[in-house]
Motif scaffolding. Sequence first.
Motif, mmCIF file in Angstrom:
data_model
loop_
_atom_site.group_PDB
_atom_site.id
_atom_site.type_symbol
_atom_site.label_atom_id
_atom_site.label_comp_id
_atom_site.label_asym_id
_atom_site.label_seq_id
_atom_site.Cartn_x
_atom_site.Cartn_y
_atom_site.Cartn_z
ATOM 1 N N THR A 115 6.415 7.975 2.991
ATOM 2 C CA THR A 115 5.898 7.761 1.633
ATOM 3 C C THR A 115 5.162 8.986 1.090
ATOM 4 O O THR A 115 4.568 8.919 0.014
ATOM 5 C CB THR A 115 4.930 6.555 1.611
ATOM 6 N N LEU B 58 2.483 10.417 2.190
ATOM 7 C CA LEU B 58 1.041 10.490 2.411
ATOM 8 C C LEU B 58 0.703 11.501 3.501
ATOM 9 O O LEU B 58 -0.386 12.055 3.538
ATOM 10 C CB LEU B 58 0.486 9.112 2.789
ATOM 11 N N SER C 138 7.729 13.196 -7.905
ATOM 12 C CA SER C 138 6.993 11.986 -8.287
ATOM 13 C C SER C 138 7.942 10.881 -8.773
ATOM 14 O O SER C 138 7.608 9.694 -8.708
ATOM 15 C CB SER C 138 5.948 12.306 -9.341
ATOM 16 N N PHE D 64 8.701 7.790 -6.593
ATOM 17 C CA PHE D 64 7.784 6.652 -6.500
ATOM 18 C C PHE D 64 8.079 5.555 -7.529
ATOM 19 O O PHE D 64 7.525 4.466 -7.430
ATOM 20 C CB PHE D 64 6.337 7.138 -6.609
ATOM 21 N N ASN D 65 8.962 5.867 -8.488
ATOM 22 C CA ASN D 65 9.399 4.804 -9.401
ATOM 23 C C ASN D 65 10.257 3.783 -8.657
ATOM 24 O O ASN D 65 10.383 2.639 -9.079
ATOM 25 C CB ASN D 65 10.195 5.403 -10.560
ATOM 26 N N MET E 137 4.528 0.129 -2.136
ATOM 27 C CA MET E 137 3.914 0.062 -0.806
ATOM 28 C C MET E 137 2.703 -0.851 -0.808
ATOM 29 O O MET E 137 1.791 -0.703 -1.618
ATOM 30 C CB MET E 137 3.505 1.459 -0.350
ATOM 31 N N PHE F 183 -3.505 -0.962 -14.951
ATOM 32 C CA PHE F 183 -3.681 0.483 -14.790
ATOM 33 C C PHE F 183 -2.525 1.072 -13.971
ATOM 34 O O PHE F 183 -1.915 2.067 -14.378
ATOM 35 C CB PHE F 183 -5.021 0.801 -14.112
ATOM 36 N N TYR F 184 -2.220 0.460 -12.844
ATOM 37 C CA TYR F 184 -1.146 1.013 -12.000
ATOM 38 C C TYR F 184 0.210 0.944 -12.707
ATOM 39 O O TYR F 184 1.051 1.821 -12.516
ATOM 40 C CB TYR F 184 -1.103 0.311 -10.638
ATOM 41 N N LYS G 167 0.796 1.585 -15.668
ATOM 42 C CA LYS G 167 0.909 2.741 -16.575
ATOM 43 C C LYS G 167 1.264 4.031 -15.845
ATOM 44 O O LYS G 167 1.585 5.031 -16.467
ATOM 45 C CB LYS G 167 -0.414 2.945 -17.319
ATOM 46 N N LEU G 168 1.159 4.016 -14.522
ATOM 47 C CA LEU G 168 1.407 5.242 -13.764
ATOM 48 C C LEU G 168 2.872 5.413 -13.367
ATOM 49 O O LEU G 168 3.227 6.359 -12.663
ATOM 50 C CB LEU G 168 0.522 5.283 -12.511
ATOM 51 N N PHE G 169 3.713 4.483 -13.794
ATOM 52 C CA PHE G 169 5.145 4.586 -13.473
ATOM 53 C C PHE G 169 5.955 4.864 -14.746
ATOM 54 O O PHE G 169 5.528 4.528 -15.853
ATOM 55 C CB PHE G 169 5.624 3.295 -12.814
ATOM 56 N N ASP G 170 7.131 5.458 -14.526
ATOM 57 C CA ASP G 170 8.002 5.776 -15.666
ATOM 58 C C ASP G 170 9.160 4.785 -15.767
ATOM 59 O O ASP G 170 10.187 5.094 -16.365
ATOM 60 C CB ASP G 170 8.584 7.188 -15.501
ATOM 61 N N ARG H 106 0.285 -5.591 -6.283
ATOM 62 C CA ARG H 106 0.378 -4.262 -6.895
ATOM 63 C C ARG H 106 1.621 -3.510 -6.418
ATOM 64 O O ARG H 106 2.233 -2.743 -7.169
ATOM 65 C CB ARG H 106 -0.871 -3.437 -6.568
#
Lengths: 284, 371
Positions: free
Chosen positions: A50, A52, A72, A75-76, A80, A99-100, A102-105, A143
């Motif tokens: 992943t 990390l 990046s 991750f779409n 996890m 919030f999370y 909004k972090l994806f496309d 999430r």
Amino acid sequence: MIKVEGLSHSYNKDGKYAIKNVHFEVKKGEIFGFLGPSGAGKSTTQNILTGLLQLQEGSAEVAGYHVDHIESDMFNSIGMSFEQSNVYSKMTAIENLKFYAKLFDCETEDPQHLLDLVGIGDKAKIKVGEFSKGMKHRLTFARSMINKPTLWFLDEPTTGLDPAIAADIKNIIRKKNEEGVTIFLTTHNMFIADELCDRVAFIVDGEIKLIDSPHNLKLQYGDKLVEVTYIKNDKTITESLSTIVEEDKKKLQDIIGTYEIETMHTKEATLEEIFIKVTGRGLA
Amino acid sequence: MKKLWYSYTKELKLSSKSFYFYVEIIMAVLVIGVVLFLVPENLNQYQTEYVYLDMTEMIEENYRTMMLEHDVDGKIDTAILNLDGTEITTELFITDDSKVYVINNKEDMIALTKADRPYVGASIYYNEEVMDLAYEYYLQGYESDRLKNLYQIIHTEDLNEISLKAQQVEVKSLNDNYVELNSKEFSLPVILTFNGSLMGMFIIAAYIFLDKGEGVIKAYAITASKIWHYLMSKVLVLMTVTLITSTVILLAIMQFKPDYLMFFLLLITSTFTFSTIGLFLSSFYNDMNKAFLAIYVVMMILMLPAITYYLPSWQPTWVTLIPSHNLIQGFKEVITNGDRTYILISSAVYMVVGIVIFVITERRFKKTLTK
């Protein structure tokens, strides 16, 4: 969906490897269980896959991306769920998910729907700091689905949950898999692996000892016995009979034809017993 | 950039709920309160001297007449001083740059000088041999040799000769726009440096460790957003808070006198640099206390230029190389509407250094996500 070749990782780069020369492949739509005791190298492998942890030796391909050059965009496609809950305690459950999202496309799930799915829909507007450990775990699990992942990493998804909630979580995992999601399940819980996984890998001391389906493993390593309980002369008798030995087979036929059967079931070896047999190690 | 915005607004919301946010606000309020109400407008306007005149009445009278010529109102004032509970009545002469108390008793003069550090005491007597006034100075003990030498020569030269030589020396000011700062204003460059940049280093590390404690950095790393978005959102929050608190401080003390355009430029670039230093340092530690210790040591080093600011005669080269030295000087230029080029160059350097540290820090964070 995942292809790993010759993966090795040493945290201090001192020749002491957390994982050593690991090879495996996870097919699309499969639930792949990565099983082993604590410190076996499960999380190290998952963290490399992943992004990390940085790739040191070997190669790994995840959802079509090489992990030594993670973009990046990868991750779409992946989600996890962490073993340790890691959500913002000063935000509400719904704020965390919004919030999370909004972090994806990519197209994302409705946060309220996810909270309902994991049984904390009525706690949407409560600050996570006020949640119990189990509720935080469910929020972390919810999430991980926010971006509708096609590859889903699950790290001990039912640990610390009561049996009823754990059953709900397992049902969600099954349902997602039926929808085509590939699942990489890291656990030391052999029961959940047995219930869910199409194939499992046993990892001990950073090395994979075996990869196969639970069914095949049981056939290969399990004792082929039938345990039958019947009533003879008003007494309850229980016997274990082999399904291979001719004498036992005839005796079983005789019992079935002559006496009243109370219970009868095949006595398969559990995955845990097979793990111990194969690796010589327990799962504690 | 949308993701950076989302992360920034989220961080802003979270920081407004954190203890550290209020630390900054309280600091700003305290600074304003102390500077406005406790720091006098002119901290060291007067040199205060306690003088004992050991001479005949006639000579003493002449001395008084000479003192009165320099007195601002041409009158001898009476002042009552307190020495260990005893009230002492004195004569007070006030000139443009000094207050001279004439004490009637030599022991009292010495005792007062000793009690009211850092005042100077003097016993003035008429030396019959040289037919002139002689001076006996009482200093505190910590004064520099340069000052002691000055006291030794100040009365030994022929005053007429000094006056003559003074006429032969021409003194010209290179800068006609020199702005004289009062004590409150003079303290601002150091306050702004400490409140903004140095506190920012500490606060940003606190934000990082709060996140590390909750493990949310790992969750962020498994999104389609980038780690630099995460780090930059923290820096932007710091900038926002610093911008607000520092502007309020500056407005409260200097109103609209400073060059605010230059102020914002220097404040933003320096906060960026110092908050990235805070991020960089925190990337080496898993334990908040150890990180704070390291940041504290760095903060102490960065505060050294404040000493050179207050004691300009102590200006070793190595102190001028400390990055906060330029910042303090830069803020001084801001509040005096001084050298814009200096501010622009300093801001550019801070920006470049900040970007370099930020890039290194982002790489370090990527490497230490699971720690």
